[in-house]
Design a protein around this motif. Structure first.
Motif, PDB file in Angstrom:
ATOM      1  N   ASN A  83       4.963   9.106   4.878  1.00 28.25           N
ATOM      2  CA  ASN A  83       4.225   7.998   4.261  1.00 28.25           C
ATOM      3  C   ASN A  83       3.947   8.395   2.817  1.00 28.25           C
ATOM      4  O   ASN A  83       3.459   9.507   2.571  1.00 28.25           O
ATOM      5  N   ILE A  84       4.251   7.493   1.888  1.00 24.50           N
ATOM      6  CA  ILE A  84       4.021   7.752   0.473  1.00 24.50           C
ATOM      7  C   ILE A  84       3.137   6.641  -0.073  1.00 24.50           C
ATOM      8  O   ILE A  84       3.582   5.496  -0.204  1.00 24.50           O
ATOM      9  N   PRO A  85       1.872   6.962  -0.369  1.00 26.06           N
ATOM     10  CA  PRO A  85       0.960   5.923  -0.873  1.00 26.06           C
ATOM     11  C   PRO A  85       1.431   5.366  -2.211  1.00 26.06           C
ATOM     12  O   PRO A  85       2.011   6.080  -3.032  1.00 26.06           O
ATOM     13  N   ARG A  86       1.184   4.058  -2.406  1.00 29.16           N
ATOM     14  CA  ARG A  86       1.485   3.399  -3.681  1.00 29.16           C
ATOM     15  C   ARG A  86       0.182   3.131  -4.404  1.00 29.16           C
ATOM     16  O   ARG A  86      -0.694   2.452  -3.892  1.00 29.16           O
ATOM     17  N   ASP A  87       0.050   3.681  -5.596  1.00 28.79           N
ATOM     18  CA  ASP A  87      -1.090   3.395  -6.463  1.00 28.79           C
ATOM     19  C   ASP A  87      -0.636   2.274  -7.394  1.00 28.79           C
ATOM     20  O   ASP A  87       0.196   2.491  -8.279  1.00 28.79           O
ATOM     21  N   ALA A 105       0.791  -1.223   0.000  1.00 25.48           N
ATOM     22  CA  ALA A 105       0.000   0.000   0.000  1.00 25.48           C
ATOM     23  C   ALA A 105       0.827   1.280   0.000  1.00 25.48           C
ATOM     24  O   ALA A 105       0.335   2.317  -0.446  1.00 25.48           O
ATOM     25  N   GLU A 106       2.075   1.225   0.525  1.00 25.05           N
ATOM     26  CA  GLU A 106       2.815   2.466   0.678  1.00 25.05           C
ATOM     27  C   GLU A 106       4.307   2.236   0.911  1.00 25.05           C
ATOM     28  O   GLU A 106       4.747   1.132   1.211  1.00 25.05           O
ATOM     29  N   ALA A 139       4.400   6.742  -7.388  1.00 28.31           N
ATOM     30  CA  ALA A 139       4.930   6.570  -6.034  1.00 28.31           C
ATOM     31  C   ALA A 139       6.454   6.611  -6.043  1.00 28.31           C
ATOM     32  O   ALA A 139       7.065   7.192  -5.136  1.00 28.31           O
ATOM     33  N   ILE A 171       7.131   3.774   3.532  1.00 32.60           N
ATOM     34  CA  ILE A 171       7.187   4.486   4.802  1.00 32.60           C
ATOM     35  C   ILE A 171       8.657   4.790   5.092  1.00 32.60           C
ATOM     36  O   ILE A 171       9.449   3.872   5.291  1.00 32.60           O
TER      37      ILE A 171
END
Length: 135
Positions: free
Chosen positions: A47-51, A32-33, A58, A35
């Motif tokens: 926190n960097i969200p992953r699409d 999901a991300e 990302a 960190i």
């Protein structure tokens, strides 16, 4: 030696003051991300969200955040990787490239070498340590 609750073995010949000033950058990677954390205190830096439909977005965001960290800590070269076992190997490799490489479009970062000469930094964090490897 100082005591640390760290997922990696800790060996140091430096004194405690130097360790306190060390960056100790940790990158956790899950589905999901990303960190970014302080490996010693476990404090979250970002926190960097992953699409999953657009993984490059990302990676670009991760790169920008790491560039900012590097600009503030130009002598630091080490990052600890902590990927979940569900993260695809090819994505881990792409992430390693993102963490390591300065892009041609990045604003240059400079450090002074031992002689005091200002030198352009060639890499972001090129000393990548995997902190969660098990046998």
């Amino acid at each position: 030696f100082p005591s640390h609750d760290s997922p990696i073995p800790f060996v140091s010949t430096s004194d405690l003051k130097e360790e306190k000033n060390k960056l100790n950058l940790l990158l956790e990677i899950n589905s999901a991300e990303f960190i970014l954390k302080d490996a010693v205190t476990d404090a979250v830096i970002k926190n960097i969200p992953r699409d999953l439909s657009n993984p490059q977005m990302a990676l670009d965001s991760l790169h920008q955040n790491l560039w900012e960290i590097k600009a503030a800590n130009p002598n630091e070269n080490t990052i600890i990787f902590n990927p979940d076992n569900v993260v695809d190997y090819s994505f881990i490799v792409k992430t390693m490239d993102t963490v390591r490489e300065m892009l041609k479009t990045d604003e240059p970062i400079y450090v002074n070498d031992e002689q005091g000469v200002s030198t352009k930094v060639a890499y972001l964090f090129d000393n990548i340590i995997f902190g969660n490897l098990t046998e």
